[in-house]
Design an enzyme around this catalytic site. Structure first.
Site, mmCIF file in Angstrom:
data_model
loop_
_atom_site.group_PDB
_atom_site.id
_atom_site.type_symbol
_atom_site.label_atom_id
_atom_site.label_comp_id
_atom_site.label_asym_id
_atom_site.label_seq_id
_atom_site.Cartn_x
_atom_site.Cartn_y
_atom_site.Cartn_z
ATOM 1 N N SER A 147 43.443 36.926 40.066
ATOM 2 C CA SER A 147 42.625 36.413 41.180
ATOM 3 C C SER A 147 41.139 36.274 40.925
ATOM 4 O O SER A 147 40.440 35.654 41.715
ATOM 5 C CB SER A 147 42.837 37.269 42.415
ATOM 6 O OG SER A 147 44.032 36.868 43.025
ATOM 7 N N LYS A 158 33.897 39.696 48.056
ATOM 8 C CA LYS A 158 35.213 39.307 48.561
ATOM 9 C C LYS A 158 35.575 40.165 49.777
ATOM 10 O O LYS A 158 35.285 41.368 49.785
ATOM 11 C CB LYS A 158 36.243 39.507 47.431
ATOM 12 C CG LYS A 158 37.639 38.978 47.739
ATOM 13 C CD LYS A 158 38.539 39.105 46.517
ATOM 14 C CE LYS A 158 39.926 38.556 46.748
ATOM 15 N NZ LYS A 158 40.785 38.648 45.547
ATOM 16 N N SER A 189 43.053 34.442 44.121
ATOM 17 C CA SER A 189 42.711 34.594 45.520
ATOM 18 C C SER A 189 41.219 34.767 45.803
ATOM 19 O O SER A 189 40.804 34.609 46.944
ATOM 20 C CB SER A 189 43.466 35.787 46.106
ATOM 21 O OG SER A 189 43.014 36.993 45.515
#
Ligand code: GLN
Length: 443
Positions: A156, A57, A132
């Protein structure tokens, strides 16, 4: 057996052809070179992560990559160092293939707020992939890497794992070092794995966890082992009435099917009440705004990129402005203190529930995901998080495993455990996954 370089090449080709926007930075020459080096590295060959190809990420520092947090603010920020989790991955033979897409600064649950464009859901066309950690979940789901890292502040990792039909695990607060993770709300944030199966989630958590002197909130935990079914006899599974009631009926039906797996194992199912369910979102968002506001003060344009307020998206700006407002002197911390009080109450009450059960099982997200581009109010967007934020508020661990689908849209079963019961929860995920997927294949 294919070589590492061949496998990297295959992934790179697939990524290039794919249109789901799971990655925002790939450096082909670099990855191929690192793959070659890895093949020559005799010392790493015996390591448990040897040759695993991993997406990261874009809020976790990997030296030489752009750690943009999917924001224009940091579009030119090239990381000068590896986060602790990345150092560990590299030292165990893992290979980073590139940086994945995400909601801007991890503020979101849909994967739509990235400066680099929305991530698409590989399993359900037109639907959001969740967020996310949208790119990490989508990359696993579309088979664009072996494993991925995400971060989870209020869901997330788990939310996109649920929507994309993959496995995700949020470790208990303090199990994994946050050093090198760009903070959203530091008292909630944890890094964790998104994987193709629950055993891989255990493997990757084992690699990245551990006490780190550069994150004083971390503790050492013994190696997580895979347990046999006999070692997990007489577990008790809690079902919180309020968690089921806030969920869409179709999702509830899927989860009830999942719960059958535990019944069939002979485990007791216990109905519970959590009277603070309504406090979850206000408590979480208040603390999130205040901590995020404080974390963003370093993005004033002097050291990193552009002044954040000049270039960020709507949701990030909303959080900064509200965070600034409620941190104002005139309130002398009134709202923040109230939220901390609520947080303590929520945690105490939650720990009481765990006196009677080993794990709490529920849906991950209470609503069916919307179509990409559909306008939601902030409150509608936040409502996706009601079942995931309690884990972070209480410092607990929780994992998500596939529990079938609703007209093709994946639904993930969430299994929550009390702080530092990570090994137990990972094992419940493993056994659930094994039995549930066998049952589905029989039908
Ligand atoms: N959706 C939640 C939020 O927007 C959680 C985000 C996260 O876990 N990073 O804050």
């Amino acid at each position: 057996m294919e070589s590492i370089v061949e496998r990297v090449q295959e992934y790179l080709e697939k990524i290039e052809k794919s249109s789901i926007n799971a990655y925002i930075e790939i450096d082909k020459d670099r990855v191929l070179k690192e793959g070659e080096d890895l093949e020559k590295n005799e010392k790493l060959k015996k390591k448990p992560l040897y040759g695993k190809i991993i997406g990261v990420k874009s809020n976790i520092n990997v030296k030489g990559y752009t750690i943009s947090c999917a924001s224009k603010t940091l579009e030119n920020y090239i990381s000068p160092y590896d986060a602790t989790v990345i150092k560990k991955i590299k030292s165990q033979g893992g290979l980073i293939i590139g940086m994945t897409n995400m909601d801007e600064f991890a503020c979101g649950s849909s994967g739509e707020t990235s400066y680099y464009g929305a991530t698409k859901n590989p399993r359900a066309e037109g639907k959001i992939p969740g967020g996310s950690s949208s790119g990490s979940a989508a990359a696993i789901s579309a088979n664009l890497c072996d494993m991925a890292l995400g971060s989870d502040t209020g869901g997330s990792i788990r939310n996109p794992a649920s929507h994309c039909g993959v496995v995700g695990f949020k470790p208990s607060y303090g199990v994994v070092s946050r050093q090198g993770l760009c903070d959203l709300a530091m008292s909630f944030d944890q890094i964790g794995p998104l994987t193709k199966n629950a055993k891989d989630a255990l493997l990757l958590t084992n690699i990245i966890k551990g006490k780190d002197i550069s994150d004083s909130t971390t503790v050492d935990t013994p190696k997580f082992e895979i347990k046999k079914e006999e070692e997990m006899k007489n577990y008790k599974i809690g079902i919180v009435k309020e968690f089921m009631e806030v969920s869409d009926e179709k999702i509830r039906d899927r989860i009830e099917k999942g719960i059958e797996v535990f019944r069939d194992l002979g485990w007791e199912i216990v109905e519970l009440n959590y009277k603070y369910t309504d406090l979850a979102l206000p408590t979480y968002y208040l603390i999130n705004y205040v901590e995020f506001f404080s974390a963003t003060r370093r993005y004033d344009g002097r050291r990193y990129g552009y002044p954040i307020e000049d270039v960020c998206g709507e949701e990030v700006l909303r959080r900064i402005l509200i965070g600034e407002h409620i941190s104002g002197k005139e309130f002398s911390g009134k709202y923040y203190k109230k939220a901390l009080q609520a947080r303590r109450m929520m945690k105490m009450e939650m720990l009481k529930l765990f006196k009677d059960v080993d794990a709490i099982v529920s849906p991950t997200v209470p609503k069916i995901p919307h179509n990409i581009g559909e306008e939601l109010t902030p409150m509608e967007m936040y409502a996706y998080d009601v079942l995931t934020v309690p884990t972070n508020i209480c410092g607990m661990c929780a994992g998500v495993v596939g529990c079938g689908d609703i007209n093709g849209i994946p639904v993930g079963l969430q299994i929550q455990g009390k702080p530092f019961d990570d090994e137990k929860i990972l094992n419940i995920m493993i056994i659930f996954e094994e039995i549930f997927s066998n049952d589905e294949n029989d039908n």
